[in-house]
Design a protein around this motif. Structure first.
Motif, short mmCIF file in Angstrom:
data_model
loop_
_atom_site.label_atom_id
_atom_site.label_comp_id
_atom_site.label_asym_id
_atom_site.label_seq_id
_atom_site.Cartn_x
_atom_site.Cartn_y
_atom_site.Cartn_z
N ASP A 93 0.83 -1.19 0.00
CA ASP A 93 0.00 0.00 0.00
C ASP A 93 0.87 1.25 0.00
OD1 ASP A 93 -1.87 1.96 0.27
OD2 ASP A 93 -2.75 1.22 2.12
N GLY A 94 0.91 1.93 -1.16
CA GLY A 94 1.63 3.19 -1.28
C GLY A 94 0.69 4.37 -1.33
N SER A 95 -0.38 4.32 -0.51
CA SER A 95 -1.33 5.44 -0.46
C SER A 95 -0.62 6.73 -0.11
CB SER A 95 -2.43 5.15 0.56
OG SER A 95 -3.14 3.98 0.22
N GLN A 96 0.36 6.63 0.77
CA GLN A 96 1.30 7.71 1.05
C GLN A 96 2.66 7.21 0.59
OE1 GLN A 96 -1.49 10.39 2.57
NE2 GLN A 96 0.67 10.72 2.12
N ALA A 97 3.10 7.71 -0.57
CA ALA A 97 4.28 7.13 -1.22
C ALA A 97 5.53 7.19 -0.34
CB ALA A 97 4.55 7.84 -2.55
N GLY A 98 5.57 8.11 0.62
CA GLY A 98 6.73 8.20 1.50
C GLY A 98 6.69 7.24 2.66
N ASN A 99 5.61 6.48 2.79
CA ASN A 99 5.47 5.53 3.90
C ASN A 99 4.68 4.33 3.41
OD1 ASN A 99 5.42 4.28 6.37
ND2 ASN A 99 4.01 5.73 7.32
N VAL A 100 5.35 3.36 2.81
CA VAL A 100 4.71 2.22 2.17
C VAL A 100 4.46 1.11 3.20
CG1 VAL A 100 4.90 0.47 0.36
CG2 VAL A 100 5.78 2.78 -0.03
N ASP A 101 3.23 0.58 3.21
CA ASP A 101 2.86 -0.50 4.13
C ASP A 101 2.74 -1.81 3.37
OD1 ASP A 101 2.63 1.19 6.38
OD2 ASP A 101 0.63 1.81 5.74
N PHE A 102 2.97 -2.91 4.09
CA PHE A 102 2.90 -4.26 3.50
C PHE A 102 2.10 -5.17 4.42
CE2 PHE A 102 4.42 -8.62 3.06
CZ PHE A 102 4.28 -8.82 1.69
N THR A 103 1.16 -5.92 3.84
CA THR A 103 0.38 -6.91 4.59
C THR A 103 0.28 -8.18 3.75
OG1 THR A 103 -0.94 -5.20 5.70
CG2 THR A 103 -1.81 -7.44 5.71
N THR A 104 0.49 -9.32 4.38
CA THR A 104 0.30 -10.59 3.71
C THR A 104 -0.78 -11.38 4.43
OG1 THR A 104 1.41 -12.63 2.93
CG2 THR A 104 2.07 -11.78 5.08
N LEU A 124 -5.88 -15.18 8.12
CA LEU A 124 -4.74 -14.81 8.95
C LEU A 124 -3.97 -13.71 8.24
CD1 LEU A 124 -2.79 -15.31 11.37
CD2 LEU A 124 -1.64 -17.01 9.92
N LEU A 125 -3.74 -12.57 8.92
CA LEU A 125 -3.04 -11.42 8.34
C LEU A 125 -1.79 -11.11 9.14
CD1 LEU A 125 -6.06 -9.01 7.69
CD2 LEU A 125 -5.01 -10.61 6.08
N LEU A 126 -0.72 -10.75 8.42
CA LEU A 126 0.55 -10.38 9.04
C LEU A 126 1.12 -9.17 8.32
CD1 LEU A 126 2.17 -13.95 9.28
CD2 LEU A 126 1.09 -12.69 11.16
N GLY A 127 1.69 -8.23 9.06
CA GLY A 127 2.32 -7.07 8.45
C GLY A 127 1.81 -5.79 9.07
N ASN A 128 1.36 -4.85 8.21
CA ASN A 128 0.79 -3.61 8.72
C ASN A 128 -0.39 -3.90 9.64
OD1 ASN A 128 0.43 -0.66 8.67
ND2 ASN A 128 -1.48 -1.15 7.62
N THR A 129 -1.12 -4.96 9.33
CA THR A 129 -2.19 -5.46 10.19
C THR A 129 -1.87 -6.89 10.61
OG1 THR A 129 -3.91 -4.09 9.17
CG2 THR A 129 -4.63 -6.08 10.31
N TYR A 130 -1.93 -7.13 11.91
CA TYR A 130 -1.85 -8.49 12.44
C TYR A 130 -3.27 -8.87 12.85
CZ TYR A 130 3.16 -7.71 12.66
OH TYR A 130 4.48 -7.43 12.33
N GLY A 131 -3.80 -9.93 12.27
CA GLY A 131 -5.18 -10.24 12.58
C GLY A 131 -5.55 -11.68 12.32
#
Length: 401
Positions: A93-104, A124-131
């Motif tokens: 997720d590069g919604s804010q290109a200066g702070n890119v998030d990753f979730t798998t 099961l989610l891991l990364g920017n969101t753990y869930g």
């Protein structure tokens, strides 16, 4: 005059194209048809529901004679990825290109674990969101449109607030919920649910200045949910319409002075103008019907598809609306091992969050970019220019369920 030929009354059902156990389940599902005159529309609807449960790709029927008796021969074709299924997904997720998030993410799907047509799905989610999220869908009986669905989830996610491209606050939001729904399926394309969930909500400010309250405590909510999806594609729809509505009654929420209602509605319409060009119009809105003391704000605007030129979650409040309209145009076809197609996308967006002070009374922008259906998921790259000095570029790759 030609005599009218009546179809024989079927005395049995025989199922082909699947395992012996599944054939027994399908036969049980169609137990209401032997011994009665054939009603093609009713039988067609039953087979349509059968293909909507995830295991079968298609189902068709013929009349068959066996041992001097007429019967129904039902042939089903199983999907190549028929359950139990194991799916992986990811999102950059590069919604804010200066702070890119990753979730798998990983999804496990099991069929018929609690009776025929039941489905147990766990994400099961891991990364920017753990869930972790799980739900069991079970019809009251195999051919029933009524169902119940117990569910539970727990998550720990990053929640960031920006003003234009400047970060203001970085929160961690922790949620735990357990509940159940009673629902009715109107077919493959729509369903209605009512239910209750109880859990906890905890918001913690990690960096920046407080933009929303830090709260912690019990959450209890009754909810009514309706969803309709008549679009031709879940990722890049070109034709059809969709609607989704949620009504919630919070009997308790941390930071709220008392119980309060919350409702949101989303509508979408997609129409092809030519073979390569289609138009779309989308609208959404939400309200707490005048309740201001809700703890944390119930709605947020800002970011891709939600006033794209604005910072992520730049507007927070308890009543809003948003309109988007634009077009999608085919550009080129990718090699099969790379993906499917590349599209040009353009849209105009306008919205409003009530009760906030902003540079513009009606924030709006124009967004444009390229969208590709790749082998690893949809990829979008583009930019947006809005009023009051708002502009940015962004990208997104993949998605998680």
């Amino acid at each position: 005059a030609r005599e009218r030929t009546e179809l024989p009354v079927p005395q049995f059902v025989k199922v082909e194209g699947t395992s012996e156990r599944e054939a027994v389940d399908v036969t049980r599902y169609l137990k209401g048809f032997p011994g009665k005159p054939i009603e093609p529309q009713k039988l067609g609807r039953a087979l349509t529901r059968l293909t909507g449960v995830g295991r079968f790709d298609s189902a068709s029927y013929w009349l068959k004679e066996q041992d001097g008796k007429a019967g129904l021969l039902v042939r089903v074709e199983e999907k190549n990825d028929a359950p139990p299924m194991f799916q992986t997904a990811f999102e950059v997720d590069g919604s804010q290109a200066g702070n890119v998030d990753f979730t798998t993410g990983t999804r496990f799907t099991f069929m018929d674990v609690a009776g025929y047509r039941s489905e147990w799905r766990t994400d099961l989610l891991l990364g920017n969101t753990y869930g972790l999220q799980t739900e069991l869908y079970r019809p009251f009986w195999p051919e029933s449109r009524w169902f119940f669905a117990p569910h539970a989830d727990a998550s720990d996610t990053t929640f960031q607030i920006y003003a234009k491209n400047d970060p203001l606050a970085d929160y961690r939001i922790y949620r735990i919920n357990i509940g159940g729904d009673l629902g009715y399926s109107f077919g493959r394309f729509s369903e209605l649910r009512v239910g209750y969930a109880v859990g906890s909500l905890n918001t913690k400010l990690r960096l920046g200045t407080p933009e929303i309250p830090a709260v912690e405590g019990r959450v209890g909510q009754s909810h009514l949910h309706y969803q309709l999806d008549h679009t031709d594609d879940p990722v890049i729809p070109r034709r059809g319409f969709s609607a989704e509505s949620n009504f919630r009654w919070f009997d308790q929420s941390p930071g709220a002075a008392s119980s309060f209602p919350s409702m949101d509605l989303r509508l979408g319409y997609f129409h092809p103008m030519t073979r390569i060009v289609s138009l779309f119009a989308e609208s959404e809105g939400g309200s707490t019907f005048g309740t201001k003391s809700t703890g944390i704000p119930q709605f947020f605007l800002g970011g891709p598809l939600r006033l794209s030129a604005y910072g992520n979650n730049e507007f927070q409040g308890n009543q809003y609306y948003l309109f988007r309209a634009g077009l999608v145009r085919d550009l080129l076809t990718l090699p099969p091992f790379v993906g499917k197609k590349v599209y040009a996308v353009g849209a105009y967006e306008i919205g409003k969050m009530y009760g906030v002070t902003a540079d513009s009374n009606l924030p709006n922008d124009v967004a444009a970019g390229f969208l590709a259906e790749t082998a690893v998921g949809p990829f979008f790259i583009g930019g947006s220019v809005g009023d009051s000095g708002h502009r940015k570029w962004f990208f997104q790759l993949g998605r998680v369920f």
